[in-house]
Design an enzyme around this catalytic site. Structure first.
Site, PDB file in Angstrom:
ATOM      1  N   LYS A  52      46.201   2.836 -42.061  1.00  0.00           N
ATOM      2  CA  LYS A  52      45.694   2.325 -43.336  1.00  0.00           C
ATOM      3  C   LYS A  52      44.542   1.344 -43.159  1.00  0.00           C
ATOM      4  O   LYS A  52      43.703   1.204 -44.026  1.00  0.00           O
ATOM      5  CB  LYS A  52      46.817   1.697 -44.169  1.00  0.00           C
ATOM      6  CG  LYS A  52      47.212   0.276 -43.812  1.00  0.00           C
ATOM      7  CD  LYS A  52      48.107  -0.305 -44.934  1.00  0.00           C
ATOM      8  CE  LYS A  52      48.420  -1.782 -44.755  1.00  0.00           C
ATOM      9  NZ  LYS A  52      49.440  -2.071 -43.737  1.00  0.00           N
ATOM     10  N   HIS A 180      57.499  -6.980 -39.756  1.00  0.00           N
ATOM     11  CA  HIS A 180      56.048  -7.180 -39.828  1.00  0.00           C
ATOM     12  C   HIS A 180      55.860  -8.626 -40.263  1.00  0.00           C
ATOM     13  O   HIS A 180      56.245  -8.993 -41.364  1.00  0.00           O
ATOM     14  CB  HIS A 180      55.434  -6.213 -40.842  1.00  0.00           C
ATOM     15  CG  HIS A 180      53.937  -6.171 -40.801  1.00  0.00           C
ATOM     16  ND1 HIS A 180      53.170  -7.276 -41.042  1.00  0.00           N
ATOM     17  CD2 HIS A 180      53.068  -5.175 -40.520  1.00  0.00           C
ATOM     18  CE1 HIS A 180      51.889  -6.950 -40.924  1.00  0.00           C
ATOM     19  NE2 HIS A 180      51.802  -5.684 -40.603  1.00  0.00           N
ATOM     20  N   GLU A 255      52.565  -2.080 -34.204  1.00  0.00           N
ATOM     21  CA  GLU A 255      51.742  -1.332 -35.172  1.00  0.00           C
ATOM     22  C   GLU A 255      50.460  -2.093 -35.491  1.00  0.00           C
ATOM     23  O   GLU A 255      50.261  -2.553 -36.615  1.00  0.00           O
ATOM     24  CB  GLU A 255      52.538  -1.125 -36.469  1.00  0.00           C
ATOM     25  CG  GLU A 255      53.822  -0.334 -36.309  1.00  0.00           C
ATOM     26  CD  GLU A 255      54.713  -0.419 -37.550  1.00  0.00           C
ATOM     27  OE1 GLU A 255      54.446  -1.249 -38.441  1.00  0.00           O
ATOM     28  OE2 GLU A 255      55.681   0.342 -37.616  1.00  0.00           O
TER      29      GLU A 255
HETATM   30  C1  LIG Z   1      49.535  -2.929 -42.784  1.00  0.00           C
HETATM   31  C2  LIG Z   1      50.599  -2.679 -41.804  1.00  0.00           C
HETATM   32  C3  LIG Z   1      50.354  -2.839 -40.438  1.00  0.00           C
HETATM   33  C4  LIG Z   1      49.033  -3.330 -39.877  1.00  0.00           C
HETATM   34  O1  LIG Z   1      48.796  -4.683 -40.158  1.00  0.00           O
HETATM   35  P1  LIG Z   1      47.536  -5.401 -39.474  1.00  0.00           P
HETATM   36  O2  LIG Z   1      47.540  -6.776 -40.048  1.00  0.00           O
HETATM   37  O3  LIG Z   1      46.318  -4.642 -39.848  1.00  0.00           O
HETATM   38  O4  LIG Z   1      47.757  -5.387 -37.997  1.00  0.00           O
HETATM   39  C5  LIG Z   1      51.375  -2.531 -39.554  1.00  0.00           C
HETATM   40  N1  LIG Z   1      52.584  -2.099 -39.990  1.00  0.00           N
HETATM   41  C6  LIG Z   1      52.852  -1.943 -41.305  1.00  0.00           C
HETATM   42  C7  LIG Z   1      54.194  -1.458 -41.708  1.00  0.00           C
HETATM   43  C8  LIG Z   1      51.888  -2.239 -42.243  1.00  0.00           C
HETATM   44  O5  LIG Z   1      52.165  -2.105 -43.541  1.00  0.00           O
END
Ligand SMILES: *Cc1c(COP(=O)(O)O)cnc(C)c1O
Length: 388
Positions: A52, A180, A255
């Site tokens: 994303k 996260h 991630e």
């Molecule tokens: C948006 C998102 C990420 C990435 O976050 P960053 O701040 O760009 O590293 C990772 N995992 C999930 C589930 C997300 O929604």
């Protein structure tokens, strides 16, 4: 700190002349450097790029060649990656609330790893993807994150065991936990809080006969930001130490989104209007809040504007090209005086920029070209000036 991709003034002028503005320039070498840096600081961790943050095909292909896996959140992302030849076992459908279309696509493409954080999701997955491997997303509070995702997602730790039991009862493969900490987290504290909570839950689950084998520590790893000196190697080293301490024998996933792509794109935009309104200097640019600068809203991001000018700084308002009054990126932003047709370079434009841009009011999305494919236009000395 590793060097980051920033075009020289000559490169900006030549590119604007050849391709027009607005223009985004992507460095696939910077993508490689960022991926390799994270892999080096988090050894043994399986990296799932959060598509994303920037779904650009060159980025995805570059990462695929380096062996990356991918965090996808919709049927569109799953289909796009599948069309690029990325195998289903390299994707996790990491959206805690999945659509019917998303689950159907996962089933028919063979994607079999999922995250969830609620009872209602368990029934959906058990029906659509029976036996699927699932990670329960745990809520971790992190008021220090730039974007706090824990208000929207994550099960309360007190509810975790109940949800794991329910998932097991419905025949799902209960594989582990994920969290996260929120995005652009500038300290490792939130990761440690989350690691401690997850360690306790892993132990409690083991006592109930679960064999949790995966911990997904999510994304949020910071990129160099304006007005802030972040010790990125230091933060990553601390995170790795915490992971080794609390989970020495568990398979670890991460991630990363912004960390991989944030520093890999530069924007060239042009001043298309100047005026004084209410004793304030206004500059209108050919890219705006509905375009590449969408990160101002979606990601609370501060951009650095490089004007290639010297002289006194004045506060100015920067607006985008559309006819909407919301289309203002910055107010009271200090800048050198600008004139019509001046070019502005915006570095660190890779994450949550064109990914969340719209074509509102008929302005096309800013095209992206790949630096390594066009740098032959420059002689050797100019090329050197381009990556600083
Ligand atoms: C948006 C998102 C990420 C990435 O976050 P960053 O701040 O760009 O590293 C990772 N995992 C999930 C589930 C997300 O929604």
């Amino acid at each position: 700190m590793e060097k980051t991709f920033k075009l020289s003034q000559t490169a900006v002028e030549r590119l604007a002349e050849s391709y027009g503005t607005p223009l985004l320039i992507l460095s696939s070498e910077q993508i490689k450097r960022n991926y390799n840096m994270l892999a080096e600081y988090l050894p043994g961790v399986h990296l799932y790029y959060a598509v994303k943050s920037n779904p650009n095909e060159t980025i995805v292909r570059t990462l695929a060649e380096l062996g990356s896996c991918f965090d996808v959140a919709s049927d569109g992302e799953m289909q796009a990656l599948t069309a690029m030849g990325i195998e289903p076992h390299r994707m996790v459908y990491a959206n805690p609330v999945k659509t019917a279309g998303g689950l159907a696509t996962a089933r028919c493409t063979g994607i079999n790893k999922f995250t969830f954080d609620s009872e209602s999701e368990i029934g959906k997955m058990a029906k659509a993807v029976p036996g699927g491997a699932v990670l329960l997303r745990i809520r971790v509070d992190n008021p220090k994150a730039l974007v706090d995702l824990n208000k929207k997602f994550g099960a309360h730790p007190d509810d975790a065991l109940r949800l794991l039991r329910l998932a097991r009862e419905q025949g799902l493969d209960v594989a582990g936990l994920c969290f996260h900490v929120g995005s652009q987290s500038v300290s490792s504290e939130a990761y440690y809080d989350a690691l401690r909570i997850c360690r306790r839950l892993f132990d409690q689950a083991a006592a109930e006969g679960f064999n949790l084998r995966v911990l997904d520590i999510g994304g949020g790893f910071p990129i160099p930001a304006l007005n802030e000196t972040i010790d990125i190697p230091g933060i990553l080293t601390e995170i790795n130490t915490g992971v080794q301490k609390y989970f020495p024998h568990t398979e670890i996933w991460a991630e990363p989104g912004r960390f991989i792509c944030g520093t890999a794109m530069n924007l060239i935009t042009r001043v298309i209007g100047t005026q004084e309104r209410n004793h304030q200097q206004w500059y209108f640019l050919d890219d705006g809040l509905y375009g590449t600068f969408s990160a101002v809203i979606f990601d609370h991001w501060e951009f650095e504007l490089e004007t290639f000018k010297k002289g006194e700084l004045i506060p100015a308002t920067f607006a985008g090209p559309s006819c909407d009054s919301l289309d203002i990126m910055f107010r009271d932003k200090l800048t050198q005086r600008l004139e019509l047709d001046d070019l502005i370079l915006v570095p660190n434009c890779g994450s949550y920029t064109s990914a969340s841009a719209t074509v509102f009011n008929g302005f096309a999305k800013t095209p992206i070209i790949v630096w390594e494919e066009v740098q032959h236009l420059f002689d050797a000395s100019e090329q050197l000036a381009a990556a600083v």
